[in-house]
Design an enzyme around this catalytic site. Structure first.
Site, PDB file in Angstrom:
ATOM      1  N   TYR A 157     -25.180 -29.756  -1.139  1.00  0.00           N
ATOM      2  CA  TYR A 157     -24.722 -30.684  -2.179  1.00  0.00           C
ATOM      3  C   TYR A 157     -23.275 -30.376  -2.560  1.00  0.00           C
ATOM      4  O   TYR A 157     -22.454 -31.281  -2.724  1.00  0.00           O
ATOM      5  CB  TYR A 157     -25.642 -30.556  -3.388  1.00  0.00           C
ATOM      6  N   SER A 194     -19.153 -34.390  -8.952  1.00  0.00           N
ATOM      7  CA  SER A 194     -19.967 -33.498  -9.777  1.00  0.00           C
ATOM      8  C   SER A 194     -19.127 -32.267 -10.065  1.00  0.00           C
ATOM      9  O   SER A 194     -18.174 -31.963  -9.338  1.00  0.00           O
ATOM     10  CB  SER A 194     -21.230 -33.099  -9.019  1.00  0.00           C
TER      11      SER A 194
END
Length: 254
Positions: free
Chosen positions: A150, A137
């Protein structure tokens, strides 16, 4: 593009990026092994597509991954491509998020990638062909408030994938870490602490990510940044991290 007869292994196949990848690959002629803990989601993914075969799998269980990969290859044949798309994204300030959740994110988003890569990549290297696509990501490059757990997991995926790419150069296997911005999938619904940064722009469509993957695999790149804005965010984080953090604090009002 035709993938007739190829075997594709997709984690997180019950929704989001994994679901679209499975459906696209099946439509292109591949034999798809879609795995997930979400059995109802897998059923929806496979509906109307004979090329999609489903397995319930928890990617945090290394032995289960090994057993499932063996079963898939016994049934469908050697695996030609992997989409490591399984992920969760509960958000929250780190001191407010419980430790179990923080560690669970790492177990699924990073450990799961490692388990699948270690189970499948040796066969690809032995055959001298294959694609290993790990979903990182832009959050794996740019940390921000509410996304600490995350961020940590995706930073790990970025580092693991980059080293794996360079350790196996010239061996016929393409290894790519895809680093998208927010994507319009159910994963965004897990951002329950309502980070304001997610309100600033429209998420991109999953298809844009899959198209960008094909583009950058063909170029032999280690990383895929699906949009110009994503690449710009990566550059700013590398060369002006203080400026980025000032912007984050203004956005979040902290």
């Amino acid at each position: 593009m035709s993938f007739e007869g190829q075997v594709v292994f997709i984690t997180g196949g019950g929704s989001g990026m994994g679901r679209l990848a499975a459906q696209r690959m099946a439509d292109a002629g591949a034999k798809v092994a879609a795995v997930d803990v979400n059995e109802a989601g897998l059923t929806e993914t496979a509906e109307g597509r004979e090329g999609i075969h489903t397995w319930r799998l928890d990617v945090t269980d290394n032995q289960a991954v090994l057993d499932t990969v063996k079963e898939v290859e016994d049934r469908l044949g050697p695996i030609d491509r992997v989409y490591n798309a399984a992920a969760i994204m509960p958000t929250g300030l780190l001191m407010e998020q419980d430790t179990e959740t923080i560690l669970r994110i790492m177990e699924i988003d990073y450990n799961g990638v490692v388990h699948v890569a270690k189970a499948i990549l040796p066969g690809m290297l032995e055959r001298g062909r294959g694609d290993l696509i790990n979903f990182a990501s832009i959050a794996g490059w740019g940390p921000t408030l509410h996304f600490g757990a995350y961020n940590a997991a995706k930073f790990a995926v970025v580092a693991f994938s980059e080293v794996l790419h360079h350790e196996n150069r010239g061996k016929g296997v393409r290894i790519l870490a895809v680093c998208p911005p927010p994507v319009a999938t159910p994963l965004l619904d897990q951002a329950t602490s309502k980070p304001k940064v997610l309100e600033l722009g429209k998420p991109i469509e999953p298809g844009q990510v899959l198209d960008a993957i094909e583009r950058d695999l063909a170029k032999g790149k280690p990383f895929c940044f699906p949009t110009f804005q994503t690449k710009l965010a990566w550059i700013l984080r590398r060369f002006a991290p203080g400026l980025v953090w000032s912007w984050v604090h203004r956005v979040e009002g902290s």
